[in-house]
Design a protein around this motif. Structure first.
Motif, PDB file in Angstrom:
ATOM      1  N   ALA A 161       0.830  -1.237  -0.043  1.00  0.00           N
ATOM      2  CA  ALA A 161       0.089   0.185  -0.009  1.00  0.00           C
ATOM      3  C   ALA A 161       0.806   1.459  -0.009  1.00  0.00           C
ATOM      4  CB  ALA A 161      -0.868   0.158   1.352  1.00  0.00           C
ATOM      5  N   MET A 162       0.438   2.358  -0.800  1.00  0.00           N
ATOM      6  CA  MET A 162       1.195   3.710  -0.804  1.00  0.00           C
ATOM      7  C   MET A 162       0.367   4.656  -0.186  1.00  0.00           C
ATOM      8  SD  MET A 162       2.454   5.611  -4.239  1.00  0.00           S
ATOM      9  CE  MET A 162       0.616   5.791  -5.036  1.00  0.00           C
ATOM     10  N   TYR A 163       0.894   5.090   0.897  1.00  0.00           N
ATOM     11  CA  TYR A 163       0.461   6.371   1.657  1.00  0.00           C
ATOM     12  C   TYR A 163       1.423   7.518   1.466  1.00  0.00           C
ATOM     13  CZ  TYR A 163      -2.853   3.430   4.137  1.00  0.00           C
ATOM     14  OH  TYR A 163      -3.650   2.171   4.653  1.00  0.00           O
ATOM     15  N   HIS A 164       0.799   8.772   1.810  1.00  0.00           N
ATOM     16  CA  HIS A 164       1.750   9.861   1.725  1.00  0.00           C
ATOM     17  C   HIS A 164       1.562  10.563   3.036  1.00  0.00           C
ATOM     18  CE1 HIS A 164       1.679   8.968  -2.748  1.00  0.00           C
ATOM     19  NE2 HIS A 164       2.973   9.697  -2.737  1.00  0.00           N
ATOM     20  N   SER A 165       0.738  11.618   3.047  1.00  0.00           N
ATOM     21  CA  SER A 165       0.630  12.240   4.335  1.00  0.00           C
ATOM     22  C   SER A 165      -0.580  11.780   5.224  1.00  0.00           C
ATOM     23  CB  SER A 165       0.266  13.814   3.839  1.00  0.00           C
ATOM     24  OG  SER A 165      -0.101  14.793   5.087  1.00  0.00           O
ATOM     25  N   VAL A 166      -0.328  12.049   6.641  1.00  0.00           N
ATOM     26  CA  VAL A 166      -1.392  11.673   7.415  1.00  0.00           C
ATOM     27  C   VAL A 166      -1.726  12.739   8.329  1.00  0.00           C
ATOM     28  CG1 VAL A 166      -2.029   9.849   9.132  1.00  0.00           C
ATOM     29  CG2 VAL A 166      -0.754   9.099   7.269  1.00  0.00           C
ATOM     30  N   GLY A 167      -2.859  13.280   8.251  1.00  0.00           N
ATOM     31  CA  GLY A 167      -3.146  14.528   9.116  1.00  0.00           C
ATOM     32  C   GLY A 167      -4.411  15.175   8.424  1.00  0.00           C
ATOM     33  N   ASP A 168      -4.118  16.680   8.588  1.00  0.00           N
ATOM     34  CA  ASP A 168      -5.127  17.638   7.956  1.00  0.00           C
ATOM     35  C   ASP A 168      -5.321  17.433   6.584  1.00  0.00           C
ATOM     36  OD1 ASP A 168      -6.838  19.667   7.863  1.00  0.00           O
ATOM     37  OD2 ASP A 168      -5.198  21.091   8.122  1.00  0.00           O
ATOM     38  N   ARG A 169      -6.738  17.495   6.076  1.00  0.00           N
ATOM     39  CA  ARG A 169      -7.162  17.192   4.705  1.00  0.00           C
ATOM     40  C   ARG A 169      -7.857  18.439   4.186  1.00  0.00           C
ATOM     41  NH1 ARG A 169     -10.510  14.448   2.925  1.00  0.00           N
ATOM     42  NH2 ARG A 169      -9.466  13.960   0.896  1.00  0.00           N
ATOM     43  N   SER A 170      -7.786  19.503   4.993  1.00  0.00           N
ATOM     44  CA  SER A 170      -8.539  20.816   4.616  1.00  0.00           C
ATOM     45  C   SER A 170      -8.011  21.329   3.120  1.00  0.00           C
ATOM     46  CB  SER A 170      -8.196  21.891   5.748  1.00  0.00           C
ATOM     47  OG  SER A 170      -7.172  22.250   5.858  1.00  0.00           O
ATOM     48  N   ASP A 171      -6.841  21.233   2.664  1.00  0.00           N
ATOM     49  CA  ASP A 171      -6.309  21.557   1.563  1.00  0.00           C
ATOM     50  C   ASP A 171      -5.590  20.620   0.951  1.00  0.00           C
ATOM     51  OD1 ASP A 171      -5.572  22.884  -0.564  1.00  0.00           O
ATOM     52  OD2 ASP A 171      -4.416  24.549   0.459  1.00  0.00           O
ATOM     53  N   ASP A 172      -6.044  19.886   0.171  1.00  0.00           N
ATOM     54  CA  ASP A 172      -5.474  18.435  -0.318  1.00  0.00           C
ATOM     55  C   ASP A 172      -5.660  18.308  -1.837  1.00  0.00           C
ATOM     56  OD1 ASP A 172      -4.014  16.148  -0.252  1.00  0.00           O
ATOM     57  OD2 ASP A 172      -5.773  15.086   0.338  1.00  0.00           O
ATOM     58  N   PRO A 173      -5.181  19.111  -2.654  1.00  0.00           N
ATOM     59  CA  PRO A 173      -5.532  19.152  -4.100  1.00  0.00           C
ATOM     60  C   PRO A 173      -5.018  17.848  -4.830  1.00  0.00           C
ATOM     61  CG  PRO A 173      -3.780  20.474  -3.632  1.00  0.00           C
ATOM     62  CD  PRO A 173      -4.275  20.172  -2.606  1.00  0.00           C
ATOM     63  N   TYR A 174      -3.891  17.179  -4.352  1.00  0.00           N
ATOM     64  CA  TYR A 174      -3.434  16.020  -4.883  1.00  0.00           C
ATOM     65  C   TYR A 174      -4.054  14.687  -4.243  1.00  0.00           C
ATOM     66  CZ  TYR A 174       0.161  19.084  -7.052  1.00  0.00           C
ATOM     67  OH  TYR A 174       0.693  20.011  -7.770  1.00  0.00           O
ATOM     68  N   ARG A 175      -4.936  14.863  -3.289  1.00  0.00           N
ATOM     69  CA  ARG A 175      -5.513  13.692  -2.901  1.00  0.00           C
ATOM     70  C   ARG A 175      -4.628  12.756  -2.054  1.00  0.00           C
ATOM     71  NH1 ARG A 175     -11.137  13.762  -3.820  1.00  0.00           N
ATOM     72  NH2 ARG A 175     -11.293  11.564  -3.353  1.00  0.00           N
ATOM     73  N   ILE A 176      -3.337  13.191  -1.450  1.00  0.00           N
ATOM     74  CA  ILE A 176      -2.326  12.296  -0.782  1.00  0.00           C
ATOM     75  C   ILE A 176      -2.636  12.191   0.684  1.00  0.00           C
ATOM     76  CG2 ILE A 176      -0.853  12.984  -2.686  1.00  0.00           C
ATOM     77  CD1 ILE A 176       0.500  14.933  -0.628  1.00  0.00           C
TER      78      ILE A 176
END
Length: 256
Positions: free
Chosen positions: A26-41
């Motif tokens: 599985a590939m994740y990136h960031s784990v945290g605030d999603r209020s501004d997430d244009p790349y859906r990472i």
């Protein structure tokens, strides 16, 4: 944590040299605030928690890629899935690490030693997200997380000249080993973009494996395919991704 991974080609068993079922990584990136997430990472810690619980309910456990490959080289590990976190975002320490520990999971964190304490300047749309410092990387390693290289500065290796290619592969490995004090055996191709020249550079730099996204016709431990896991991946989507991954991907040369 495992400090190295035995290359399947040197695992000592004839079965290890042929193609085997593709591992689920599985590939994740960031784990945290999603209020501004244009790349859906980004996933929230709550969503990550639910996804790890989904794995555990099915008798699966998330581990580092090094641990997964070492188990596969022994003919085991069918109950393991790889968990990877790209880019080395600072939110890994507070957003991901406690969730992993709660469920008895480990992971591989791919970081950029040329941007320690910097941000994701390669993303033109932003937002700027802070990256781990050297101390933060050591904290993750001390907690049992495998540290791998994501290159030096996050450039497309398929467009890099020979000098840049060497710095992004061999150079980043040398820097990371100074930071962690342990061998670095995993590499992750920035943007998931890979060609034969990049694969050869990663292999020549001494990495035991490499993670891509969709490596196309390329196969082997240095171009492992992965599955993106995001905020929208609840139980049904995770089930479909897990089941379809092995159907859509060819067996991996050098893994059993």
């Amino acid at each position: 944590m495992p400090s190295s991974v035995e290359s399947p080609a040197r695992a000592g068993s004839p079965a290890a040299t042929g193609p085997g079922p593709v591992p689920w990584i599985a590939m994740y990136h960031s784990v945290g605030d999603r209020s501004d997430d244009p790349y859906r990472i980004t996933v929230t810690p709550e969503r990550l928690d639910g996804q790890l619980r989904w794995l555990l309910r099915r008798g699966l456990r998330g581990v580092s890629v090094a641990e997964l490959l070492a188990a596969r080289a022994r003919g085991a590990g069918r109950d393991l899935v790889g968990l990877t976190f790209d880019d080395g975002y600072a939110d890994f320490l507070d957003g991901a690490l406690p969730v992993l520990a709660r469920h008895g999971c480990t992971a591989t964190l791919f970081v950029l030693p040329g941007r320690l304490g910097g941000d994701n300047a390669w993303d033109p749309l932003g937002p700027r997200r802070p990256l781990l410092t050297a101390e933060g990387i050591r904290r993750a390693a001390d907690a049992g997380v495998e540290i791998g290289s994501h290159g030096l500065t996050h450039v497309d290796l398929t467009r890099a000249d020979d000098t840049a290619l060497g710095a992004e592969t061999a150079g980043s490995r040398a820097l990371l080993e100074k930071v962690t004090g342990t061998p670095v055996t995993g590499f992750c191709y920035p943007y998931g973009r890979v060609d034969r020249r990049a694969v050869e550079a990663v292999r020549a730099a001494g990495y035991g494996y490499g993670c891509a996204i969709d490596p196309g016709e390329l196969s082997g431990p240095h171009v492992l395919p992965r599955v993106h896991v995001g905020q929208d991946d609840t139980a049904v989507r995770l089930f479909l991704k897990y089941r379809l991954h092995r159907l859509r991907r060819r067996p991996v040369e050098g893994l059993r």
